[in-house]
Design an enzyme around this catalytic site. Sequence first.
Site, PDB file in Angstrom:
ATOM      1  N   HIS A  94       0.828  -1.206   0.000  1.00 23.68           N
ATOM      2  CA  HIS A  94       0.000   0.000   0.000  1.00 23.68           C
ATOM      3  C   HIS A  94       0.869   1.265   0.000  1.00 23.68           C
ATOM      4  CE1 HIS A  94      -2.985  -2.886   1.558  1.00 23.68           C
ATOM      5  NE2 HIS A  94      -3.884  -2.070   1.041  1.00 23.68           N
ATOM      6  N   ARG A 123     -16.405  -1.240  -2.404  1.00 19.65           N
ATOM      7  CA  ARG A 123     -16.259  -2.380  -1.495  1.00 19.65           C
ATOM      8  C   ARG A 123     -17.260  -2.203  -0.353  1.00 19.65           C
ATOM      9  NH1 ARG A 123     -10.537  -4.785   0.551  1.00 19.65           N
ATOM     10  NH2 ARG A 123     -10.319  -4.823  -1.724  1.00 19.65           N
TER      11      ARG A 123
END
Length: 501
Positions: free
Chosen positions: A141, A299
């Site tokens: 990330h 999501r």
Amino acid sequence: MKTKFNLLLIGLTRLQHLAASLILITLGSGNSFASKLDIALLSQTQITDSAMFFNGKRVTGKHTANNPNGYDYIFGQALSPHGDCIKVYQHFVFMTWYQGGKYNRHVMLSRLNTQTGVIKTIQFPHQHTGFKGKWWLGETHNTIAVGISAKNDTIHLLYDMHRNGRVEAFANDYLRYSFSVAGAATVADKDFTLDLFVNSKAGHYKHLTFNGIDDVETTKLLTYPAFFSADNGDLFMKMRYGFSANGKMLFARYDGLQWHGYYDFNRVLASEHGSKYNWGLYGDFKYTGGKFRVAFQRRSKNKSDKFLYQNGIYYAYSDDPTGASQWKDAHGNNVDIPLAKSELIKIAEPGDWVKTQKKDQVSITHGFDFVVSAAGDEHFISQITDKEFNVVKHLHTYRKAGAKKFSTVETDFGGQLHTAGNNVFLIGLKNGRVNIAKAQGGTSQFQVVYQHKQGPKFDKGVMTVAEGKVYYYLKQETGTGDKRTLYLQVFDLTALTNEAK
């Protein structure tokens, strides 16, 4: 034996430079793989052979041990190139990467001067801090984003950020933001050094705030940094705040003097504002087709449906050049931000293209991009995996300017999108090498106009386009240990378009 393949720059004028871009020779003692001139490939430059790579085992977030025999990781193996890691500004190409191996991990910024052929690289004091402060566990990330302000030629870097405010050790290190003095982006090769960047009180060139923004609590939970520019030269920064299934996308604007923001596109805790479930988003803000736009996949906190991660394609745009107001859905209806009900801007569902209906068997995590042409043709690509039947599909969703409905078709491969004139390009890797397909804007008839067939193969890349050229920042497929080789390949879209006629 490694082959080093580069471009000879044999002149300083634009005409000489263009001619030189067709002369391909081999440097070093390896064998040449350029048996003939390549009308599309203008240059190939090795940026580094020591980019950080996680060569150990994939472990869970509960793992704490330091593997003495490799560089273990949590999510993926390659952090360079990744994210918003390449920008072209004037005749310079800026690329970010982490230096390998495991015991180095420094933030690096390379600048290629395409007129002189010189690469200058700046090493920053900061080292990749790993997963939640465990430096020995790789964390993909934590990309390094680079942005250039056209208002004052400043360089801006955001890096190593994944909700750092939740890590006790980062109480005074939650924002990793470095910025330069005015004019730094275009200095002479000999002057491109760390001294161009504004140092911090702690002496590590990292700043805990954006000048003009004092929202510390938001800053502490930022992830996925990226930059993009508006047509008027304003530099925008975008990031995600919060968590994967309960997060928001926000942005800020730099006008050459200070930052303005944050501006929230959507809400966290959406279920408290009319949505059935909380949700997060994976996508991008862009200034494309003359407007500030957003597109993403959602999501949801819904854990009982067939979607393991994301679903859908959601899209909106703003008639305000700053993006702070005047948001509309794909049909021109007004949309209030921050948005809570994502259904209001949904345009397509990739999940309808696979057979499985079983819980958590539809996986959508990669391959999403979008672009809008100057004429208003809208194009989206996505990738979907049916885990039950082991099927992967690449999809193209599009709408011609003036049409009411979007259409979706399957494509042969994925990549990134770009528009130029009446054309839309789909540019990606196929069989380890750069593949470029072209279609007319607002249509789906992609035809491959170029497939690179020589030299090293690659398994990861990030591209950008400027002045009719594709700049593809690539990681070589092969390698050993905790270091990998990165290249920059430059292709001429104009030549490809002419050849395809």
